[in-house]
Structures are given as C-alpha cells and as structure tokens.
Write an enzyme that holds these catalytic residues in place. Structure first.
Site, mmCIF file in Angstrom:
data_model
loop_
_atom_site.group_PDB
_atom_site.id
_atom_site.type_symbol
_atom_site.label_atom_id
_atom_site.label_comp_id
_atom_site.label_asym_id
_atom_site.label_seq_id
_atom_site.Cartn_x
_atom_site.Cartn_y
_atom_site.Cartn_z
ATOM 1 N N CYS A 180 0.838 -1.198 0.000
ATOM 2 C CA CYS A 180 0.000 0.000 0.000
ATOM 3 C C CYS A 180 0.877 1.254 0.000
ATOM 4 O O CYS A 180 1.464 1.601 1.016
ATOM 5 C CB CYS A 180 -0.918 -0.030 1.224
ATOM 6 S SG CYS A 180 -1.837 1.482 1.513
ATOM 7 N N CYS A 194 0.047 3.952 2.497
ATOM 8 C CA CYS A 194 0.452 3.510 3.843
ATOM 9 C C CYS A 194 1.922 3.836 4.085
ATOM 10 O O CYS A 194 2.293 4.331 5.156
ATOM 11 C CB CYS A 194 0.251 2.006 3.997
ATOM 12 S SG CYS A 194 -1.453 1.447 3.842
#
Length: 128
Positions: free
Chosen positions: A36, A39
């Site tokens: 991600c 993230c």
C-alpha cells in the site's frame, strides 16, 4: 508484540488486546500493508506525530497481510486506516490517504488534547 520504540509497537493478532488492556495512553492503530503506497507515505508522518506527542498516545502498527484478524475485529475495510482508541473505546477513525502532519493534528487533536483545543478555540473566539 514488538516494541519498536517506547511509543511505537508492532501489533499481532495475539497481542492487540494486551496492548489495549495495559496501555494507559490512547492507542492509535495504523492498519497498513507493504504493498500500500499511501500507507508507506503515511509512515513518517505518523512517526513524527507520535514523537511530538508521546505523552498522549502510542502508535500500534498492524500489518493486515500478517494479522487480518485484528483488521476484522475492528471492521477495517480499506487502507490506510487509522483508528484511535481511548479508555478501551474507539473514538475516531480516519481513512487516511495522504494526510500531512497538520491535518492529522487537526483531526486527532480534539480526542488527544481536548483542553489545548478548547483553549485555542476560546482564544480564537476572543479575536473575532
């Protein structure tokens, strides 16, 4: 549960409840995954936020690829998700994309530093 620093933990399916049960400060869960990109971009911002405010909360990092049970427990459906737990109860949830430090402070401030926010709001009222 691995403690990366006194204020940052890597939480597992087996240890998240232990952290909630034994931590006196609020817990900010960071649900993330290595694949991600938002993230990964959020990680240094969260590290800075907790460094500036370590007396108010700890950061609990949950890699959902390895510990999906924690994400299921909290009903996390998208990444990155930040979930603030205070006194054992969820108080707010952010579906954080590219949050910067000031925006996180603004979003989390009322829950982490309510007296500071109230004083700031009161002084702002005087200026109006």
């Amino acid at each position: 549960m691995a403690q990366l620093r006194p204020d940052i933990f890597t939480v597992t399916s087996e240890s998240f409840q232990q952290l909630l049960d034994h931590e006196s400060r609020s817990v900010l869960f960071d649900f993330w995954a290595p694949w991600c990109r938002p993230c990964r971009e959020l990680e240094p911002v969260l590290t800075e936020l907790v460094t500036l405010n370590k007396e108010a909360f700890v950061l609990a990092k949950v890699n959902i690829d390895m510990h999906i049970e924690v994400a299921k427990h909290f009903g996390v459906r998208s990444l990155p998700t930040l979930l603030l737990v205070k006194d054992g109860k969820e108080v707010t949830r952010l579906h954080a994309g590219s949050y910067h430090l000031d925006r996180l402070k603004q979003e989390l401030g009322p829950y982490l530093w309510p007296t500071v926010v109230k004083k700031k709001d009161a002084s702002h009222q005087d200026a109006i």
